[in-house]
Design a protein around this motif. Sequence first.
Motif, PDB file in Angstrom:
ATOM      1  N   MET A 133       0.835  -1.180   0.000  1.00  0.00           N
ATOM      2  CA  MET A 133       0.000   0.000   0.000  1.00  0.00           C
ATOM      3  C   MET A 133       0.880   1.243   0.000  1.00  0.00           C
ATOM      4  O   MET A 133       1.979   1.237   0.522  1.00  0.00           O
ATOM      5  N   LYS A 134       0.326   2.284  -0.599  1.00  0.00           N
ATOM      6  CA  LYS A 134       1.021   3.569  -0.602  1.00  0.00           C
ATOM      7  C   LYS A 134      -0.017   4.689  -0.586  1.00  0.00           C
ATOM      8  O   LYS A 134      -1.175   4.465  -0.935  1.00  0.00           O
ATOM      9  N   PRO A 135       0.393   5.888  -0.175  1.00  0.00           N
ATOM     10  CA  PRO A 135      -0.552   7.004  -0.150  1.00  0.00           C
ATOM     11  C   PRO A 135      -1.119   7.274  -1.536  1.00  0.00           C
ATOM     12  O   PRO A 135      -0.434   7.111  -2.548  1.00  0.00           O
ATOM     13  N   GLY A 136      -2.365   7.691  -1.559  1.00  0.00           N
ATOM     14  CA  GLY A 136      -3.012   8.063  -2.810  1.00  0.00           C
ATOM     15  C   GLY A 136      -2.701   9.503  -3.178  1.00  0.00           C
ATOM     16  O   GLY A 136      -1.721  10.087  -2.701  1.00  0.00           O
ATOM     17  N   LYS A 137      -3.555  10.075  -4.012  1.00  0.00           N
ATOM     18  CA  LYS A 137      -3.336  11.436  -4.503  1.00  0.00           C
ATOM     19  C   LYS A 137      -4.370  12.421  -3.982  1.00  0.00           C
ATOM     20  O   LYS A 137      -4.338  13.593  -4.332  1.00  0.00           O
ATOM     21  N   ASN A 138      -5.314  11.917  -3.173  1.00  0.00           N
ATOM     22  CA  ASN A 138      -6.407  12.765  -2.710  1.00  0.00           C
ATOM     23  C   ASN A 138      -6.612  12.629  -1.211  1.00  0.00           C
ATOM     24  O   ASN A 138      -6.466  11.543  -0.653  1.00  0.00           O
ATOM     25  N   ILE A 139      -6.966  13.749  -0.604  1.00  0.00           N
ATOM     26  CA  ILE A 139      -7.421  13.778   0.774  1.00  0.00           C
ATOM     27  C   ILE A 139      -8.627  14.711   0.771  1.00  0.00           C
ATOM     28  O   ILE A 139      -8.630  15.725   0.061  1.00  0.00           O
ATOM     29  N   ALA A 140      -9.667  14.350   1.496  1.00  0.00           N
ATOM     30  CA  ALA A 140     -10.890  15.156   1.488  1.00  0.00           C
ATOM     31  C   ALA A 140     -11.272  15.543   2.902  1.00  0.00           C
ATOM     32  O   ALA A 140     -11.195  14.728   3.818  1.00  0.00           O
ATOM     33  N   ILE A 141     -11.681  16.788   3.039  1.00  0.00           N
ATOM     34  CA  ILE A 141     -12.290  17.234   4.275  1.00  0.00           C
ATOM     35  C   ILE A 141     -13.779  17.390   3.972  1.00  0.00           C
ATOM     36  O   ILE A 141     -14.167  18.208   3.127  1.00  0.00           O
ATOM     37  N   LYS A 142     -14.586  16.562   4.614  1.00  0.00           N
ATOM     38  CA  LYS A 142     -16.035  16.578   4.432  1.00  0.00           C
ATOM     39  C   LYS A 142     -16.595  17.587   5.428  1.00  0.00           C
ATOM     40  O   LYS A 142     -16.478  17.407   6.644  1.00  0.00           O
ATOM     41  N   VAL A 143     -17.182  18.668   4.909  1.00  0.00           N
ATOM     42  CA  VAL A 143     -17.557  19.815   5.730  1.00  0.00           C
ATOM     43  C   VAL A 143     -19.076  20.015   5.697  1.00  0.00           C
ATOM     44  O   VAL A 143     -19.678  19.985   4.629  1.00  0.00           O
TER      45      VAL A 143
END
Length: 112
Positions: free
Chosen positions: A1-11
Amino acid sequence: MKPGKNIAIKVPLHRWEDTVTFYRDQVGLKVARELDESTGFEFGGMTLWIDKVRHQSQTDVWIELFDDNPDAALAALGSPQRDELEPLNGVTGHWTSDPAGTVILLRKETAA
């Protein structure tokens, strides 16, 4: 596994506009993409998405991990399959979560 390209803050809806303004104007991140319900910012080698969630009362952070075999990776993690969270249209993978409840998109990376 490796980090992806997206991170989301659900607001939550009532905090979304101020949150987008904060990352754009106070932090100074460059807008990469704007959608009706989401604004993506350049965030190093990733995209930081600020997603508007109309029926949510608190903020959540969702992350992405890549693996060539998402089914085996999910089994190895021992994490719950949570594919009901959002549609996975055209994505080979699963929604899951860590022990603290952070949502993870565990998916196969697609060619750019």
